[in-house]
Scaffold this active site. Structure first.
Site: not given
Length: 318
Positions: A25, A261, A181, A220-221, A223, A263, A200, A231
């Site tokens: 993106r 990923h 749950r 989900r994504s 860096d 960069y 993310c 994180n």
């Protein structure tokens, strides 16, 4: 004994060696893999990476901001935390009210053009000043949309009510610790289009066994160079805080990543970090007088014995 930081360093190596080249993106370009998991035993030290300095103060103030249900960067700026600035700044410089110099692609241009960087820094300082001092400006341009804090603490239902997912899951841990749950989701498809940056780290689940609280994050994504170290520390801290309130010890933090990923403009920094040897993880101490996770402030969180290698700077992709 293998150092737990190798969980992260091995992720870096795996993606550098086996990653697929992909566009993204931001237009920067990445190498990535799909589906990767790391595990950290929180009883053996707090996983604040040591092969480069990770600023715990920024990790902690961001987490407290999430937990307050806040979605405006003013609180972060009041705590000298600038990690969300670029996304809010983008909404201002793309608005009709902005009359300064052209800030198109400011993230990349500020890294490559020294003359432009001077202009960018001036506009960013003006932006921060306005967010801190002007309520109307802050409400309009400091607001990031219904990002993490809103989804955690005030998820909108189709009936027009709100759900406090974080408060509810803490009560469930106390009352029904064997539940499957024990989940909080930040991914609300209806709200995603209005968010400055869709979540993310999308969903986390708790697990209680043998008096220990573990947490698994699905991201989900990720860096890998700039984001993942934050994180890891953030959700490890969250696990400690909730275990503290619930009278439990800490177990594992399990970190599952979808698109993991690096960069293309971070390759040099990653290689530099991989050349360093990990040092002992620090110890996290919480103020025992604070009983509720929602009452913790920065001064109640202490990191001891943190002796990392120097920080490694890298551009953020916006």
């Amino acid at each position: 004994m293998k150092h737990a930081e190798n969980e992260y360093l091995n992720l870096c190596r795996h993606v550098m060696e086996h990653g697929t080249k992909k566009e993204d993106r931001t237009g920067t370009g990445t190498v990535s893999v799909f589906g990767y998991q790391m595990r950290f035993d929180l009883s053996k030290g707090f996983p604040l990476l040591t092969t480069k300095r990770v600023p715990f103060r920024l990790v902690a103030s961001e987490l407290l901001w999430f937990m307050k249900g806040d979605t405006n960067i003013r609180y972060l700026l009041q705590h000298n935390n600038n990690i969300w600035n670029e996304w809010a700044f983008k909404s201002w410089v793309e608005s009709d009210e902005y009359t300064g110099p052209d800030m198109t692609d400011f993230g990349l241009r500020s890294q490559q053009d020294e003359e432009f960087k001077v202009q960018y820094d001036e506009q960013m300082e003006l932006f921060k000043k306005n967010v801190l001092e002007d309520d109307d400006f802050s409400n309009k341009y400091g607001y990031l949309g219904d990002v993490y804090g809103k989804q955690w603490r005030a998820w909108k239902t189709t009936a027009g009510e709100t759900l406090d997912q974080l408060k509810d899951v803490i009560e469930m841990i106390k009352k029904t610790p064997d539940s499957r749950r024990l989940i909080v989701s930040a991914w609300n498809p209806e709200d995603v289009p209005s968010m400055a940056l869709p979540p993310c780290h999308t969903l986390f689940q708790f697990y209680v066994a043998d008096g220990k609280l573990s947490c698994q994050l699905y991201q989900r994504s990720g860096d890998i160079f700039l984001g993942i170290p934050f994180n890891i520390a953030s959700y490890s801290l969250l696990t400690h805080l909730i275990a503290h309130e619930c009278g439990l010890e800490v177990g594992e933090f399990v970190h599952t990543i979808g698109d993991a990923h690096i960069y293309t403009n971070h390759f040099e920094q990653v290689e530099k970090q991989l050349a360093r040897e990990p040092r002992p993880f620090p110890k996290l101490t919480l103020n025992p007088d604070v009983k509720s996770v929602f009452d913790f402030e920065m001064e109640d969180l202490t990191i001891e014995g943190y002796d990392p290698h120097p920080a490694i700077k890298a551009p953020v992709a916006v």
